[in-house]
Write a protein that holds these residues in place. Structure first.
Motif, PDB file in Angstrom:
ATOM      1  N   GLY A  93       5.180   5.976  -9.671  1.00 29.93           N
ATOM      2  CA  GLY A  93       5.785   5.432  -8.454  1.00 29.93           C
ATOM      3  C   GLY A  93       4.939   5.589  -7.210  1.00 29.93           C
ATOM      4  N   MET A  94       3.625   5.799  -7.375  1.00 33.79           N
ATOM      5  CA  MET A  94       2.768   6.022  -6.218  1.00 33.79           C
ATOM      6  C   MET A  94       1.618   5.015  -6.198  1.00 33.79           C
ATOM      7  N   ASN A  95       1.152   4.732  -4.993  1.00 34.64           N
ATOM      8  CA  ASN A  95       0.004   3.846  -4.775  1.00 34.64           C
ATOM      9  C   ASN A  95      -1.109   4.617  -4.078  1.00 34.64           C
ATOM     10  N   ILE A  96      -2.290   4.023  -4.076  1.00 34.32           N
ATOM     11  CA  ILE A  96      -3.403   4.540  -3.278  1.00 34.32           C
ATOM     12  C   ILE A  96      -3.314   3.897  -1.897  1.00 34.32           C
ATOM     13  N   GLU A  97      -3.060   4.699  -0.890  1.00 37.88           N
ATOM     14  CA  GLU A  97      -2.927   4.196   0.478  1.00 37.88           C
ATOM     15  C   GLU A  97      -4.280   4.202   1.185  1.00 37.88           C
ATOM     16  N   HIS A  98      -4.671   3.043   1.714  1.00 33.35           N
ATOM     17  CA  HIS A  98      -5.816   2.969   2.612  1.00 33.35           C
ATOM     18  C   HIS A  98      -5.270   3.202   4.024  1.00 33.35           C
ATOM     19  N   THR A  99      -5.448   4.399   4.562  1.00 31.63           N
ATOM     20  CA  THR A  99      -4.915   4.659   5.903  1.00 31.63           C
ATOM     21  C   THR A  99      -5.553   3.725   6.921  1.00 31.63           C
ATOM     22  N   HIS A 118     -10.176   8.725   3.606  1.00 32.49           N
ATOM     23  CA  HIS A 118      -9.012   8.037   4.188  1.00 32.49           C
ATOM     24  C   HIS A 118      -8.066   7.473   3.120  1.00 32.49           C
ATOM     25  N   LEU A 119      -8.369   7.688   1.845  1.00 37.26           N
ATOM     26  CA  LEU A 119      -7.454   7.283   0.777  1.00 37.26           C
ATOM     27  C   LEU A 119      -6.531   8.451   0.443  1.00 37.26           C
ATOM     28  N   MET A 120      -5.246   8.151   0.273  1.00 34.19           N
ATOM     29  CA  MET A 120      -4.279   9.199  -0.038  1.00 34.19           C
ATOM     30  C   MET A 120      -3.200   8.639  -0.961  1.00 34.19           C
ATOM     31  N   PRO A 121      -2.667   9.464  -1.881  1.00 36.10           N
ATOM     32  CA  PRO A 121      -1.579   8.995  -2.751  1.00 36.10           C
ATOM     33  C   PRO A 121      -0.253   9.034  -2.008  1.00 36.10           C
ATOM     34  N   VAL A 122       0.469   7.903  -2.002  1.00 35.04           N
ATOM     35  CA  VAL A 122       1.745   7.854  -1.291  1.00 35.04           C
ATOM     36  C   VAL A 122       2.769   7.071  -2.116  1.00 35.04           C
ATOM     37  N   ASN A 123       4.027   7.259  -1.781  1.00 36.30           N
ATOM     38  CA  ASN A 123       5.127   6.537  -2.417  1.00 36.30           C
ATOM     39  C   ASN A 123       4.900   5.031  -2.287  1.00 36.30           C
ATOM     40  N   SER A 124       5.094   4.290  -3.366  1.00 34.87           N
ATOM     41  CA  SER A 124       4.772   2.861  -3.375  1.00 34.87           C
ATOM     42  C   SER A 124       5.645   2.058  -2.412  1.00 34.87           C
ATOM     43  N   THR A 125       6.920   2.457  -2.280  1.00 38.30           N
ATOM     44  CA  THR A 125       7.810   1.731  -1.357  1.00 38.30           C
ATOM     45  C   THR A 125       7.348   1.905   0.080  1.00 38.30           C
ATOM     46  N   VAL A 126       6.990   3.141   0.447  1.00 40.76           N
ATOM     47  CA  VAL A 126       6.518   3.381   1.809  1.00 40.76           C
ATOM     48  C   VAL A 126       5.172   2.692   2.025  1.00 40.76           C
TER      49      VAL A 126
END
Length: 540
Positions: A93-99, A118-126
């Motif tokens: 349920g997580m994506n790689i977020e490009h901040t 600047h890449l971080m694992p975050v909840n896919s919905t957020v």
């Protein structure tokens, strides 16, 4: 904040450098520099690093060292969801977020795309809610959870965007220092689209004024934490470069803040007596600069800072090498293969920005590149300084349109948009969501979402059920966006969830479809429903 408090805060921030294992001599070339020269010197230090492969083995492998709590769960700065980090692959349920959203530089899979600073694992919905909205402070929220908000910006925030994403106070300083790193490590890139709301092209200051003010505030109010120090060390282990604004938080003030007229030292004290010998601190011998991938028929340009002290004679920059004809030095929009830099330019507090252009005349084979060198010679240099430059050229591909599929899981306030996976190795999808008025004659709300490949669905929340919605999907590869897909319609139903049947009084909604308790007073774009009619309004 009073100036005295800023100095005290700077002192407190510096305490955190004690436990950071900064390599000996890493920042020596920065001593005695300030403002743009300090920023360009940091660029010369941190720009070259190992490129980590993107995805389950590379990026997620690094996350197991950079973003895991002591209990083995993922450290998600956007939500409080508890998700175990698996021993391999990505977390559920997580994506790689490009901040720094990938569309801000065109989405090409360059070093920026894979930079785990600047890449971080975050909840896919957020992650979908963040989309490519700029960071900012929210005045009227349309969506929130325990750690994040989306909504219209406070006055002076967002750079003109009607929607901003606000992270939790606990991580605002983390993200501010990440942004200071990004506009330093990649000051040679050209920003585009929504990126220009926050970033500015050029080597300095590379941020819009409103963004500098906000990020300085976040940096000062949320000092460096042990989490950041540990993450910086882990990134250095995997990637080979560091975030200087975690190692030395006070550098932020010397570049963008209250200390711009002061020369930086590691101890924050008085500078040692300067050497009288000529010295070139950027570029350094055997430095390497990459143009990345450039489409055939197009060109790319980078800027190489030339910084030195005590030069008494000019320096000559000359292009050499088998592919030198594909590169040029730019002076007053004229392309040259040699350029003279005066001693005053090199010795100045800002140094000289050497503009170099790459215009490929042939396509490179896979894993090969066009290469050349820039040789800097001067009477003041014991031997020539050789700088390596490289770029690769690909045939501009026709990105195939995406096939959109019917929506699923339709409820009164949400649905899931779907599409077929692309047969090409695309970088990401973009979903365009349109909300129509009750008569179906005018689009009153437009939302744009970026979705990482290989995802093929996106939940659309905050639906106004009496309004028809449509969506299309595009694919982007190497900065080229496909045509829009076929349009999918989600028909209106008879009532809006949570809205009284009697709508003789005006009812107000955010652009995300969230009902507001009263008429909004903060400037922005809203949707109003009255007497069975839905329309868009702008409050200024």
């Amino acid at each position: 904040m009073k100036l005295g408090n800023i100095f005290l805060l700077t002192l407190l921030l510096s305490v955190f450098t004690v436990s950071a294992e900064i390599p000996a001599g890493y920042y020596d070339a920065c001593v005695g520099k300030k403002q743009s020269a300090l920023k360009s010197q940091l660029y010369a230090i941190i720009k070259n690093h190992d490129k980590i492969s993107y995805g389950s083995s590379g990026t997620w492998g690094a996350f197991r060292d950079t973003d895991v709590r002591s209990n083995g769960t993922v450290w998600d700065i956007y939500s409080d969801d508890v998700v175990d980090m698996p021993s391999s692959g990505s977390a559920s349920g997580m994506n790689i977020e490009h901040t720094f959203p990938k569309s801000w530089w065109g989405g090409s899979k360059n070093d920026t795309y894979c930079d785990i600073m600047h890449l971080m694992p975050v909840n896919s919905t957020v992650n979908s809610r963040r989309s490519n909205h700029p960071y900012g402070e929210v005045a009227s929220e349309s969506w929130s959870n325990s750690r994040s908000k989306v909504g219209s910006p406070k006055s002076g925030h967002g750079g003109g965007s009607s929607t901003v994403f606000e992270p939790d106070d606990e991580y605002k300083g983390d993200l501010a220092r990440t942004y200071f790193y990004m506009v330093t490590c990649y000051q040679n890139l050209s920003w585009q689209g929504n990126g220009l709301l926050t970033a500015a092209n050029g080597t300095y200051p590379t941020l819009q004024t409103w963004a500098i003010d906000m990020l300085l505030d976040w940096h000062r109010n949320d000092p460096v934490s042990q989490k950041e120090i540990d993450r910086n060390e882990a990134v250095y282990y995997h990637q080979g470069n560091r975030n200087p604004f975690i190692d030395y938080p006070d550098m932020v003030e010397y570049i963008w803040g209250t200390m711009q007229n002061v020369e930086w030292t590691e101890e924050g004290g008085v500078l040692p007596p300067p050497s009288q010998d000529p010295e070139l601190t950027s570029p350094l011998p055997n430095d390497f600069f990459s143009f990345g991938e450039v489409a055939y028929g197009e060109s790319a340009q980078i800027e190489i800072p030339v910084l030195g002290t005590n030069f008494k004679h000019s320096a000559l920059a000359t292009l050499k090498g088998d592919d030198a004809q594909m590169f040029s030095l730019i002076f007053a929009n004229t392309e040259m293969n040699a350029l003279t830099l005066t001693a005053n330019q090199i010795n100045s507090t800002t140094g000289h920005v050497l503009k170099v252009r790459y215009t490929p005349t042939s396509i490179t084979a896979e894993d090969l590149a066009h290469s050349a060198v820039i040789e800097l010679t001067s009477t003041d240099l014991a031997e020539p300084i050789t700088v390596y430059i490289q770029g690769s050229c690909y045939e501009k591909q026709n990105v195939q349109p995406v096939v959109a599929l019917e929506a699923s899981d339709i409820t009164g306030d949400s649905y899931v948009a779907n599409w077929m996976p692309s047969a090409q190795d695309i970088d990401y999808y973009t979903v365009y969501r349109n909300v129509w008025d009750e008569k179906g004659e005018e689009i009153v709300v437009v939302e744009v979402y970026e979705v990482d490949a290989p995802e093929t669905s996106l939940k659309m929340s905050g639906r106004m059920a009496d309004c028809r919605e449509t969506y299309t999907v595009t694919a982007t590869m190497n900065g080229v966006e496909s045509e829009h897909s076929n349009m999918i319609t989600v028909d209106a139903i008879n009532s809006i969830i949570g809205v009284d049947a009697d709508d003789s009084e005006a009812q107000y909604f955010s652009v995300d479809g969230i009902r507001l308790m009263s008429k909004p007073t903060v400037s922005g774009v809203y949707v109003v429903r009255k007497g069975g009619k839905t329309s868009k309004i702008t409050i200024r």
